[in-house]
Write an enzyme that holds these catalytic residues in place. Sequence first.
Site, short mmCIF file in Angstrom:
data_model
loop_
_atom_site.label_atom_id
_atom_site.label_comp_id
_atom_site.label_asym_id
_atom_site.label_seq_id
_atom_site.Cartn_x
_atom_site.Cartn_y
_atom_site.Cartn_z
N SER A 1 0.83 -1.20 0.00
CA SER A 1 0.00 0.00 0.00
C SER A 1 0.88 1.25 0.00
O SER A 1 1.75 1.40 -0.85
CB SER A 1 -0.94 -0.06 1.21
OG SER A 1 -1.91 0.94 1.15
N ASP B 1 -8.79 -6.10 -4.91
CA ASP B 1 -8.46 -4.74 -4.46
C ASP B 1 -9.10 -3.70 -5.38
O ASP B 1 -8.80 -3.64 -6.57
CB ASP B 1 -6.92 -4.58 -4.47
CG ASP B 1 -6.43 -3.33 -3.75
OD1 ASP B 1 -7.20 -2.36 -3.64
OD2 ASP B 1 -5.27 -3.34 -3.31
N HIS C 1 -8.39 -4.51 -0.67
CA HIS C 1 -7.05 -3.97 -0.41
C HIS C 1 -6.44 -4.50 0.90
O HIS C 1 -5.25 -4.83 0.96
CB HIS C 1 -7.13 -2.44 -0.39
CG HIS C 1 -5.83 -1.78 -0.15
ND1 HIS C 1 -4.75 -1.91 -0.99
CD2 HIS C 1 -5.40 -0.95 0.85
CE1 HIS C 1 -3.73 -1.21 -0.54
NE2 HIS C 1 -4.10 -0.63 0.59
N ASP C 2 -7.24 -4.57 1.96
CA ASP C 2 -6.71 -5.06 3.24
C ASP C 2 -6.19 -6.49 3.16
O ASP C 2 -5.58 -6.98 4.12
CB ASP C 2 -7.78 -4.96 4.34
CG ASP C 2 -7.69 -3.66 5.13
OD1 ASP C 2 -6.72 -2.90 4.91
OD2 ASP C 2 -8.58 -3.40 5.95
N ARG D 1 -11.60 7.88 8.22
CA ARG D 1 -11.28 6.44 8.31
C ARG D 1 -12.42 5.59 7.77
O ARG D 1 -12.18 4.56 7.13
CB ARG D 1 -10.97 6.08 9.76
CG ARG D 1 -10.57 4.63 9.95
CD ARG D 1 -9.33 4.26 9.15
NE ARG D 1 -8.67 3.08 9.71
CZ ARG D 1 -7.49 2.65 9.33
NH1 ARG D 1 -6.82 3.29 8.40
NH2 ARG D 1 -6.94 1.58 9.87
C1 LIG Z 1 -0.22 -1.40 8.07
C2 LIG Z 1 -1.34 -1.16 8.99
O1 LIG Z 1 -2.41 -1.06 8.59
S1 LIG Z 1 -0.96 -1.09 10.56
C3 LIG Z 1 -2.30 -1.26 11.64
C4 LIG Z 1 -3.18 -2.41 11.30
N1 LIG Z 1 -4.24 -1.90 10.61
C5 LIG Z 1 -5.27 -1.40 11.24
O2 LIG Z 1 -5.40 -1.36 12.44
C6 LIG Z 1 -6.23 -0.84 10.34
C7 LIG Z 1 -7.63 -1.10 10.81
N2 LIG Z 1 -8.01 -2.47 10.72
C8 LIG Z 1 -8.04 -3.09 9.61
O3 LIG Z 1 -7.75 -2.52 8.59
C9 LIG Z 1 -8.46 -4.51 9.69
O4 LIG Z 1 -9.13 -4.68 10.89
C10 LIG Z 1 -7.32 -5.51 9.60
C11 LIG Z 1 -6.85 -5.51 8.17
C12 LIG Z 1 -6.15 -5.16 10.49
C13 LIG Z 1 -7.81 -6.87 10.04
O5 LIG Z 1 -8.94 -7.21 9.31
P1 LIG Z 1 -9.99 -8.24 9.89
O6 LIG Z 1 -9.28 -9.31 10.64
O7 LIG Z 1 -10.85 -8.64 8.75
O8 LIG Z 1 -10.78 -7.39 10.96
P2 LIG Z 1 -12.16 -6.66 10.73
O9 LIG Z 1 -12.08 -5.70 9.63
O10 LIG Z 1 -13.23 -7.69 10.67
O11 LIG Z 1 -12.34 -5.82 12.07
C14 LIG Z 1 -12.58 -6.48 13.29
C15 LIG Z 1 -13.12 -5.46 14.27
O12 LIG Z 1 -14.38 -4.99 13.81
C16 LIG Z 1 -15.32 -5.13 14.87
N3 LIG Z 1 -16.65 -5.32 14.27
C17 LIG Z 1 -17.01 -6.25 13.37
N4 LIG Z 1 -18.31 -6.08 13.06
C18 LIG Z 1 -18.77 -5.03 13.77
C19 LIG Z 1 -20.04 -4.38 13.89
N5 LIG Z 1 -21.09 -4.75 13.18
N6 LIG Z 1 -20.13 -3.33 14.72
C20 LIG Z 1 -19.05 -2.91 15.44
N7 LIG Z 1 -17.84 -3.49 15.38
C21 LIG Z 1 -17.71 -4.55 14.54
C22 LIG Z 1 -14.84 -6.34 15.63
O13 LIG Z 1 -15.37 -6.37 16.93
C23 LIG Z 1 -13.34 -6.09 15.63
O14 LIG Z 1 -13.04 -5.14 16.60
P3 LIG Z 1 -11.51 -4.99 17.16
O15 LIG Z 1 -10.60 -4.89 15.96
O16 LIG Z 1 -11.55 -3.71 17.92
O17 LIG Z 1 -11.25 -6.20 17.97
N1 LIG Z 2 -5.32 -0.68 6.87
C1 LIG Z 2 -4.26 -0.05 6.17
C2 LIG Z 2 -4.79 0.31 4.84
C3 LIG Z 2 -4.04 1.37 4.11
O1 LIG Z 2 -3.03 0.80 3.42
C4 LIG Z 2 -3.75 1.13 6.95
O2 LIG Z 2 -4.51 1.64 7.75
O3 LIG Z 2 -2.62 1.50 6.83
#
Ligand SMILES: CC(=O)SCCNC(=O)CCNC(=O)[C@H](O)C(C)(C)COP(=O)(O)OP(=O)(O)OC[C@H]1O[C@@H](n2cnc3c(N)ncnc32)[C@H](O)[C@@H]1OP(=O)(O)O
Ligand SMILES: N[C@@H](CCO)C(=O)O
Length: 392
Positions: free
Chosen positions: A167, A330, A359-360, A237
């Site tokens: 990304s 993606d 993308h994720d 976001r």
């Molecule tokens: C390079 C980087 O991005 S560094 C940091 C890592 N990235 C992030 O933190 C970005 C934000 N998160 C994401 O992009 C994604 O969560 C990922 C890619 C990290 C993981 O994806 P997934 O495993 O598919 O997680 P998902 O998207 O389902 O999110 C899960 C969360 O949504 C919450 N959730 C799911 N459905 C609902 C709903 N209907 N209402 C409220 N919350 C919900 C879950 O409780 C969980 O919460 P938590 O993360 O606080 O424990």
């Molecule tokens: N979840 C990723 C997506 C952007 O590449 C981030 O927050 O950095």
Amino acid sequence: MASSHSAHVAPAATRPVQAPSGFNAQARAVALGDVVLESGRTLPDVVMTYECWGELNDDASNVVLVEHALTGDSHVVGDTGDGQPTPGWWPGIIGPGAALDTDQYFVLAINVLGGCRGSTGPISLAPDGEPWGGRFPQVTVRDQVRAEAACLEALGVRRLHAVIGGSFGGMRTAEWVAGFPDRVERALVVASSGCATADQIAWGHTQVVAITSDPEFRDGDYLRHGTFPTNGLALARQIAHASYRSASEFEARFGAEPQPGEDPLEGGRFSVEGYLDHHGAKLARRFDPLAYVRLTQAMATHDIGRGRGGLDAVLEAYEGELLVAAVDSDRLFPVSASTRMVRAYGRGRLRMIHSPYGHDGFLIEADQVASLVQELVQRPLRGTPRLVRGVA
Ligand SMILES: CC(=O)SCCNC(=O)CCNC(=O)[C@H](O)C(C)(C)COP(=O)(O)OP(=O)(O)OC[C@H]1O[C@@H](n2cnc3c(N)ncnc32)[C@H](O)[C@@H]1OP(=O)(O)O
Ligand SMILES: N[C@@H](CCO)C(=O)O
């Protein structure tokens, strides 16, 4: 080209850096002094922070740089403190016997310039002792990579065995290839591009407007005013997160189901709305709004071909090993952006990460990414004289 770039960065004064050892991540800082930006402005007193794993070998030839994404940071993998790895944002990718085997490689992850995770950015203090806030200048991906190169030089590292990123991290990886081709032996660009697309600029624009139009934003000086544009950042976001996932995943996962305990017919939310609300609120608790704006604008101006004869010429001339991978679902960094890079490079083929998540997928499908990383770091070089170790 590389030499003219390094001229933009003043000689570095490093803080003492001890030789790292073992698996444990070491969080450290390098003071670069004044950095002249692509805009011509000077950013004073730049500090870059990083984490590293493994040991630097005698001729500094085992270095792998991992580039984090937009809201990521140097915490690629976690560390319990007793030498045992814990999940970070690319879980399992670094460690003894992992794709980035710390018994072989010295792995570094640097927090991006202009971000909010330790390296100089909008929440850092300006020379007057106050946070930069809205005065923090716009930086570009080139500025960020030049600062990383200066940081590595200060650590005694000139050439990289590999650079890897997804990304926004993939954008910086591509810029390493373009700006410092003689220093990068191998590169892996995942779910990214060599230049921003109109679609990405458009998505980014809506996020920037969401933040800057929050009354609490105060032209970026919210820290000085004691306010915080939480709503704007959370909305940004949400917009971004919808673009990070696929429509088919949303449909299969949420459909038009109500959020538990709520009724959309009575003003309640749909489940997918609750999900986006959750991710918006979560980011607003851990990220700086102006850093988000500056990094988003840096992505919009990303173009490795600018002033260099174009993207095709830059990649065609690259003599190192380049692997490009796309996530098949993606919609933000489409497969076509990766195909364009592969075509321009003219060697190898596009690697596909299969994922329903969009993308994720570059974060979620860590096993597929790890296989690509392993392939890259073990790949023998094609052996042109330029790429003989120690010859810069
Ligand atoms: C390079 C980087 O991005 S560094 C940091 C890592 N990235 C992030 O933190 C970005 C934000 N998160 C994401 O992009 C994604 O969560 C990922 C890619 C990290 C993981 O994806 P997934 O495993 O598919 O997680 P998902 O998207 O389902 O999110 C899960 C969360 O949504 C919450 N959730 C799911 N459905 C609902 C709903 N209907 N209402 C409220 N919350 C919900 C879950 O409780 C969980 O919460 P938590 O993360 O606080 O424990
Ligand atoms: N979840 C990723 C997506 C952007 O590449 C981030 O927050 O950095």
